[in-house]
Design an enzyme around this catalytic site. Structure first.
Site, PDB file in Angstrom:
ATOM      1  N   THR A  25       0.803  -1.227   0.000  1.00 59.08           N
ATOM      2  CA  THR A  25       0.000   0.000   0.000  1.00 59.08           C
ATOM      3  C   THR A  25       0.838   1.281   0.000  1.00 59.08           C
ATOM      4  OG1 THR A  25      -0.183  -0.030   2.417  1.00 59.08           O
ATOM      5  CG2 THR A  25      -1.908  -1.165   1.169  1.00 59.08           C
ATOM      6  N   ASP A  64       0.110  -4.930   3.385  1.00 60.77           N
ATOM      7  CA  ASP A  64       1.445  -4.498   3.795  1.00 60.77           C
ATOM      8  C   ASP A  64       1.529  -2.977   3.776  1.00 60.77           C
ATOM      9  OD1 ASP A  64       4.473  -5.079   4.107  1.00 60.77           O
ATOM     10  OD2 ASP A  64       4.408  -3.770   2.363  1.00 60.77           O
ATOM     11  N   TYR A  69       5.448   4.907   4.397  1.00 61.18           N
ATOM     12  CA  TYR A  69       4.592   5.001   3.209  1.00 61.18           C
ATOM     13  C   TYR A  69       3.657   6.204   3.295  1.00 61.18           C
ATOM     14  CZ  TYR A  69       6.051   0.170   2.167  1.00 61.18           C
ATOM     15  OH  TYR A  69       6.774  -0.966   1.910  1.00 61.18           O
TER      16      TYR A  69
END
Length: 270
Positions: A25, A64, A69
């Site tokens: 992600t 994940d 991120y």
């Protein structure tokens, strides 16, 4: 069979059952400092919700994410509300991404802070698997920082269910598996240097997640060969592999990846 519902498998000896593909992600949370051949737009909430629903319908239960991120974790919390039992959530510690730059902190204090922050962002009481987000100095991190010891304490406390390393070296991967539950390794048509980690995982019954499994190995293939199929033949041809993390935000790509993985794994079973 075009889905993965019947193909879930144990992640080593953790007690977690995961689909052979997981949804990465990074693209839900950040679009700068990422190495992709073509640009993309971060999906809005409607698109993200549809992507997650499609993944679930296709039999994917592994997701994940990471603090590095961007907004990925804080978006996933609300997006997965009411679905916690449907997902095995992987997050990370050690890498922070701010102002377009990564910085690393593997100290016990930061590790605790990071896990507590991930729990809040993801709106959950526990994270299934936490991986150390290595900067490449795998051995030094595992031996000297105290991060693994801290993760072991957090597992004892029930805040995480398993831990491991997302590393960059064979030595790091081997040590990560000796002392932890799982290693995330690069393994694709171009790069197979970390294969000894996969071999060791088979002997020790430990979990292996593959990153960069579809890394543009297209150039080396003959015309007419499906690069996704060739990649999955390699990946799922190794008995040490539990699951490959695929970071697509394109529903068609996701469906194709799932159908291809199901066909490859099905063929290996017979």
């Amino acid at each position: 069979m075009n889905n993965l519902h019947s193909l879930h498998r144990p992640l080593g000896s953790t007690g977690l059952m995961v689909s052979p593909l997981g949804l990465g992600t990074v693209k839900l949370g950040r679009d700068q400092g990422v190495k992709y051949p073509s640009g993309f737009t971060i999906p809005d909430d409607v698109e993200a919700r549809q992507l997650l629903a499609l993944a679930r319908d296709l039999g994917i239960n592994l997701i994940d994410t990471a603090p590095a991120y961007g907004r990925s974790e804080e978006r996933l919390g609300p997006l997965l509300r009411g679905q916690r039992q449907d997902w095995v959530i992987v997050s990370k510690v050690g890498e922070e991404f701010e102002g377009g730059l990564s910085r690393f902190d593997f100290s016990p204090e930061h590790t605790r802070f990071s896990v507590e922050r991930s729990l809040k962002r993801l709106e959950t009481d526990f994270i299934d698997l936490v991986l150390v987000h290595s900067d490449g100095n795998d051995l030094a991190i595992l031996r000297d920082s105290g991060v693994y010891e801290t993760l072991a304490e957090l597992r004892q406390a029930g805040k995480i269910r398993a831990f491991g390393l997302s590393g960059k070296t064979v030595d790091g991967g081997l040590l990560a598996l000796e002392q932890g539950d799982c290693a995330m390794v690069t393994y694709n048509l171009n790069e197979q240097g970390e294969k000894p980690v996969l071999d060791f995982a088979v002997q020790q019954n430990k979990g292996i997640l593959i990153k960069k499994g579809l890394a543009s190995g297209h150039a080396c293939l003959d015309a007419g060969v499906d690069p996704v199929r060739a990649s999955f033949e390699l990946i799922f041809g190794h008995p040490g592999v539990t699951s490959a993390i695929i970071g697509t935000i394109n529903p068609l790509h996701l469906s194709h990846n799932v159908a291809t993985a199901a066909a490859v794994i099905g063929a290996h079973r017979h």
